[in-house]
Design a protein around this motif. Sequence first.
Motif, PDB file in Angstrom:
ATOM      1  N   THR A 113       0.608  -0.800  -0.262  1.00 18.29           N
ATOM      2  CA  THR A 113      -0.602   0.032   0.214  1.00 18.29           C
ATOM      3  C   THR A 113       0.816   1.626   0.431  1.00 18.29           C
ATOM      4  O   THR A 113       2.249   0.921   0.288  1.00 18.29           O
ATOM      5  CB  THR A 113      -0.509  -0.352   1.744  1.00 18.29           C
ATOM      6  OG1 THR A 113      -0.356  -0.137   2.344  1.00 18.29           O
ATOM      7  CG2 THR A 113      -2.071  -0.973   1.473  1.00 18.29           C
ATOM      8  N   ALA A 114       0.496   2.431  -0.439  1.00 17.61           N
ATOM      9  CA  ALA A 114       0.945   3.754  -0.546  1.00 17.61           C
ATOM     10  C   ALA A 114      -0.244   4.776  -0.017  1.00 17.61           C
ATOM     11  O   ALA A 114      -0.820   4.830  -0.851  1.00 17.61           O
ATOM     12  CB  ALA A 114       1.866   3.944  -1.624  1.00 17.61           C
ATOM     13  N   LEU A 115       0.306   5.597   0.368  1.00 11.96           N
ATOM     14  CA  LEU A 115      -1.309   6.941   0.216  1.00 11.96           C
ATOM     15  C   LEU A 115      -0.437   8.049   0.622  1.00 11.96           C
ATOM     16  O   LEU A 115       0.673   8.561   0.195  1.00 11.96           O
ATOM     17  CB  LEU A 115      -1.220   7.288   1.888  1.00 11.96           C
ATOM     18  CG  LEU A 115      -1.628   5.523   2.328  1.00 11.96           C
ATOM     19  CD1 LEU A 115      -1.861   6.054   4.550  1.00 11.96           C
ATOM     20  CD2 LEU A 115      -2.765   6.131   2.182  1.00 11.96           C
ATOM     21  N   GLY A 116      -1.618   9.085  -0.236  1.00 11.00           N
ATOM     22  CA  GLY A 116      -1.094  10.333  -0.825  1.00 11.00           C
ATOM     23  C   GLY A 116       0.063  10.931   0.293  1.00 11.00           C
ATOM     24  O   GLY A 116      -0.071  10.492   2.039  1.00 11.00           O
ATOM     25  N   GLY A 117       1.034  12.305   0.328  1.00  8.02           N
ATOM     26  CA  GLY A 117       1.518  12.471   0.874  1.00  8.02           C
ATOM     27  C   GLY A 117       1.465  13.725   1.910  1.00  8.02           C
ATOM     28  O   GLY A 117       2.352  14.463   2.598  1.00  8.02           O
ATOM     29  N   ILE A 118       0.141  14.024   1.614  1.00  9.65           N
ATOM     30  CA  ILE A 118      -0.375  15.522   2.626  1.00  9.65           C
ATOM     31  C   ILE A 118      -1.284  14.314   3.209  1.00  9.65           C
ATOM     32  O   ILE A 118      -2.105  14.239   2.336  1.00  9.65           O
ATOM     33  CB  ILE A 118      -0.312  16.477   1.390  1.00  9.65           C
ATOM     34  CG1 ILE A 118       0.236  17.184   0.748  1.00  9.65           C
ATOM     35  CG2 ILE A 118      -1.716  17.473   2.307  1.00  9.65           C
ATOM     36  CD1 ILE A 118       0.325  18.311  -0.001  1.00  9.65           C
ATOM     37  N   THR A 119      -1.653  14.973   4.231  1.00 11.39           N
ATOM     38  CA  THR A 119      -2.712  14.904   5.133  1.00 11.39           C
ATOM     39  C   THR A 119      -3.675  16.132   5.533  1.00 11.39           C
ATOM     40  O   THR A 119      -3.420  16.854   6.184  1.00 11.39           O
ATOM     41  CB  THR A 119      -2.604  14.154   6.750  1.00 11.39           C
ATOM     42  OG1 THR A 119      -1.520  12.708   6.966  1.00 11.39           O
ATOM     43  CG2 THR A 119      -3.478  13.869   7.667  1.00 11.39           C
ATOM     44  N   GLU A 120      -4.649  15.764   5.194  1.00 13.77           N
ATOM     45  CA  GLU A 120      -6.293  16.482   4.752  1.00 13.77           C
ATOM     46  C   GLU A 120      -6.751  16.731   6.325  1.00 13.77           C
ATOM     47  O   GLU A 120      -7.473  15.063   6.032  1.00 13.77           O
ATOM     48  CB  GLU A 120      -6.297  16.920   3.959  1.00 13.77           C
ATOM     49  CG  GLU A 120      -7.477  18.083   3.197  1.00 13.77           C
ATOM     50  CD  GLU A 120      -7.397  18.578   1.839  1.00 13.77           C
ATOM     51  OE1 GLU A 120      -6.703  19.452   1.292  1.00 13.77           O
ATOM     52  OE2 GLU A 120      -8.720  18.323   1.728  1.00 13.77           O
ATOM     53  N   ARG A 121      -7.172  17.346   7.152  1.00 16.53           N
ATOM     54  CA  ARG A 121      -7.967  17.392   7.636  1.00 16.53           C
ATOM     55  C   ARG A 121      -9.476  17.559   8.142  1.00 16.53           C
ATOM     56  O   ARG A 121      -9.421  19.124   7.061  1.00 16.53           O
ATOM     57  CB  ARG A 121      -7.192  17.694   9.813  1.00 16.53           C
ATOM     58  CG  ARG A 121      -6.192  16.952  10.139  1.00 16.53           C
ATOM     59  CD  ARG A 121      -5.700  17.611  11.486  1.00 16.53           C
ATOM     60  NE  ARG A 121      -7.045  17.094  12.042  1.00 16.53           N
ATOM     61  CZ  ARG A 121      -6.839  16.319  12.420  1.00 16.53           C
ATOM     62  NH1 ARG A 121      -5.810  15.068  12.441  1.00 16.53           N
ATOM     63  NH2 ARG A 121      -8.135  15.545  13.718  1.00 16.53           N
ATOM     64  N   ASN A 122     -10.254  17.307   8.039  1.00 18.25           N
ATOM     65  CA  ASN A 122     -11.563  17.623   7.743  1.00 18.25           C
ATOM     66  C   ASN A 122     -12.024  18.375   9.070  1.00 18.25           C
ATOM     67  O   ASN A 122     -12.830  18.248   9.925  1.00 18.25           O
ATOM     68  CB  ASN A 122     -12.494  16.889   8.096  1.00 18.25           C
ATOM     69  CG  ASN A 122     -13.176  16.116   6.547  1.00 18.25           C
ATOM     70  OD1 ASN A 122     -12.138  16.550   5.381  1.00 18.25           O
ATOM     71  ND2 ASN A 122     -13.658  14.367   6.243  1.00 18.25           N
ATOM     72  N   ASP A 123     -11.358  19.638  10.072  1.00 19.00           N
ATOM     73  CA  ASP A 123     -11.617  20.438  10.317  1.00 19.00           C
ATOM     74  C   ASP A 123     -12.185  22.214   9.880  1.00 19.00           C
ATOM     75  O   ASP A 123     -11.844  22.008   8.601  1.00 19.00           O
ATOM     76  CB  ASP A 123     -10.220  20.760  11.096  1.00 19.00           C
ATOM     77  CG  ASP A 123      -9.032  20.722  10.643  1.00 19.00           C
ATOM     78  OD1 ASP A 123      -9.096  21.141   9.721  1.00 19.00           O
ATOM     79  OD2 ASP A 123      -8.231  20.455  11.291  1.00 19.00           O
ATOM     80  N   ALA A 124     -11.964  22.864  10.868  1.00 19.26           N
ATOM     81  CA  ALA A 124     -12.504  24.039  10.276  1.00 19.26           C
ATOM     82  C   ALA A 124     -11.327  24.797   9.481  1.00 19.26           C
ATOM     83  O   ALA A 124     -11.456  25.616   8.129  1.00 19.26           O
ATOM     84  CB  ALA A 124     -12.861  24.722  11.371  1.00 19.26           C
ATOM     85  N   ALA A 125      -9.892  25.120   9.994  1.00 21.34           N
ATOM     86  CA  ALA A 125      -8.908  25.706   8.998  1.00 21.34           C
ATOM     87  C   ALA A 125      -9.280  25.047   7.378  1.00 21.34           C
ATOM     88  O   ALA A 125      -8.515  25.863   6.916  1.00 21.34           O
ATOM     89  CB  ALA A 125      -7.778  25.261   9.883  1.00 21.34           C
ATOM     90  N   THR A 126      -9.247  23.640   7.711  1.00 19.20           N
ATOM     91  CA  THR A 126      -8.858  22.567   6.130  1.00 19.20           C
ATOM     92  C   THR A 126     -10.463  23.620   5.277  1.00 19.20           C
ATOM     93  O   THR A 126     -10.053  23.318   3.833  1.00 19.20           O
ATOM     94  CB  THR A 126      -9.332  22.009   6.468  1.00 19.20           C
ATOM     95  OG1 THR A 126      -8.083  21.401   7.365  1.00 19.20           O
ATOM     96  CG2 THR A 126      -8.492  21.259   4.893  1.00 19.20           C
ATOM     97  N   LEU A 127     -11.549  23.043   5.907  1.00 20.30           N
ATOM     98  CA  LEU A 127     -13.164  23.189   4.869  1.00 20.30           C
ATOM     99  C   LEU A 127     -13.546  24.572   5.034  1.00 20.30           C
ATOM    100  O   LEU A 127     -13.561  24.655   4.293  1.00 20.30           O
ATOM    101  CB  LEU A 127     -13.830  21.858   5.468  1.00 20.30           C
ATOM    102  CG  LEU A 127     -13.181  20.819   5.167  1.00 20.30           C
ATOM    103  CD1 LEU A 127     -14.131  20.248   6.163  1.00 20.30           C
ATOM    104  CD2 LEU A 127     -13.077  20.337   3.994  1.00 20.30           C
ATOM    105  N   GLY A 128     -12.935  25.271   6.104  1.00 15.92           N
ATOM    106  CA  GLY A 128     -13.332  26.796   5.446  1.00 15.92           C
ATOM    107  C   GLY A 128     -15.057  27.091   6.374  1.00 15.92           C
ATOM    108  O   GLY A 128     -15.715  27.869   5.650  1.00 15.92           O
ATOM    109  N   GLN A 129     -14.835  25.860   7.450  1.00 21.04           N
ATOM    110  CA  GLN A 129     -16.527  26.117   8.226  1.00 21.04           C
ATOM    111  C   GLN A 129     -16.306  26.314   9.616  1.00 21.04           C
ATOM    112  O   GLN A 129     -15.198  26.057   9.771  1.00 21.04           O
ATOM    113  CB  GLN A 129     -17.249  24.578   7.614  1.00 21.04           C
ATOM    114  CG  GLN A 129     -17.411  24.729   6.447  1.00 21.04           C
ATOM    115  CD  GLN A 129     -19.120  25.401   5.125  1.00 21.04           C
ATOM    116  OE1 GLN A 129     -20.020  25.575   6.161  1.00 21.04           O
ATOM    117  NE2 GLN A 129     -18.313  26.134   4.364  1.00 21.04           N
TER     118      GLN A 129
END
Lengths: 324, 324
Positions: free
Chosen positions: A12-28
């Motif tokens: 397996t391999a994962l994309g190199g960036i972790t994106e969080r489902n948080d306010a800073a990322t999603l803008g909500q």
Amino acid sequence: MMHDVYIHDIGTALGGITERNDAATLGQSEAECQRLADKIGIHSRPIAAPDQYTSDLARAATEALLAQTVVPTESVGALLVCTQTPDHLIPGVSSRLHGQLGFPQDCFVLDINQGCSGFVVGCQVIANWLRTAGGNGILVNADTYSKLIRRGDLTTRALFGDAAAATLYSTQRKGLRLLDCRSYADGSGYDAFVARGSALRTDTGTPNGICMDGPGILNFALRKVPEAITLTLDAHGLRLTQLHAVLFHQANSFMVGQLARKLKLATEQVPQNCMNLGNTVSASIPLLLKEQMNGLRRGDLVMAVGFGVGLSWGVTLLEYVGND
Amino acid sequence: MMHDVYIHDIGTALGGITERNDAATLGQSEAECQRLADKIGIHSRPIAAPDQYTSDLARAATEALLAQTVVPTESVGALLVCTQTPDHLIPGVSSRLHGQLGFPQDCFVLDINQGCSGFVVGCQVIANWLRTAGGNGILVNADTYSKLIRRGDLTTRALFGDAAAATLYSTQRKGLRLLDCRSYADGSGYDAFVARGSALRTDTGTPNGICMDGPGILNFALRKVPEAITLTLDAHGLRLTQLHAVLFHQANSFMVGQLARKLKLATEQVPQNCMNLGNTVSASIPLLLKEQMNGLRRGDLVMAVGFGVGLSWGVTLLEYVGND
């Protein structure tokens, strides 16, 4: 002569960036993000870096597989890449991988295009190949949907992760024996999940990028997936309770939960891992299967269930035969 | 139980616009255009209209096939579309076709990505399917390369035509029996033919669109194609003179002529039809085979030979068994 086909191992391999489902990322608001993350059961997702493409993830997963198994590249008779997000339309990702890792020239090399049913459909293609040819084959499921997602569309952005899984198939008895593999299609649902403005069609009047009819797909899955599971079980004289695990495509925790409830599956029969992976398209089933493989005992039955874009759906039935 | 597999019939469709390799079109002197057209043996080519996509050509070819055969859509167990120029990256053209023409839900539906070897590789996939499942399957080869060609690049623009061919495969004995089908790959030649800026990779420093290393591909084909033909013949104890026809992928007349000369094939063994079709990618072999089928007699051996992007190459060996 028809050979039996087995799954030996998965890299397996994962994309190199972790994106969080948080306010800073999603803008909500943080409350809104928390509500969303809790409902879909996805708190963070691996995302491909800007200079990381599907072929990079496919290569990393395949290198991981080759490192952890004893299979030399010269023995690989088929190399399939299942992706809907290739580096180029021409040639396929499998060509790139074939050249980079030095697989032999008499290898059967092909890209297939399938989404969340792509582990099941890919399994059909590679198993049909091995049944007649024998030997070893690798199916790589790899996608970078993040590059086609509209950043403002939280209904898709919060769901999808970028990853790859390379699965070693073989006609040598070991690991998981393939008992059955069947897939279904309903192209009248083509528009339920489309990457508009991708490839060559000019789509006017809609924003470019992935457009998903979430409720439509949920409704379709709840109708069609249990039916396909029942058909497969009936064909083998099995009942749901005899399955050690049902590995649903990790669309999101809500949808998997609904399917499990409808089928009255026990919680321990339905492992999930989307919390920090998201929906990794056709890589999601092999990512989950890899986690489960070590805990299996001889005779355990495992069902893998894919469903999504196309629309399409399918079932793979496996039996663990041991690792020696 | 392994079934034998046969090709019953082929339906075809061409891009709606005819583009001539003349001064008015190519923007070169008439003498220069004449010299080019004579060398490549291509005087005009069908090109997709601006609002005509691969799925439109695929649909027209499939409808032609269904109209000229007695096969009802309900009996089609596999629907494959081989294309490198899909309408969308997600979903595949086969999904669209499946919905438009009302194929059954238990049909195996899949897009595969392959170029000028796509008839041979597609034949492997569908034959492997039918060998175990039995029944009928359709392989559609369809592309609209013109949409990826840089209009100023005459070395590619003067070559390629847009077309589709839908081939009916069956385990019912009729038409052409599949004796052998094998394909090869050399991914180290990935860069010899690339559609830059297509799909998701950002290619900097080069113009977007199809970039072809023509001499490199000619050199590769002259080395590898005769080798694959000889291997296939040897496996069946056959000599080249026993082949009724060798259907080369219609890359262009110059390349086909070079291959025929190298193999010392008789002119009448090497039919060509690229003069007013151009190089129609993976549709070129079935377009040529369709023209040849009516002239075949029981026992005639026909070899189809694909080669190109990937790099990839392959051979299909067929025997005409009659039409009743």
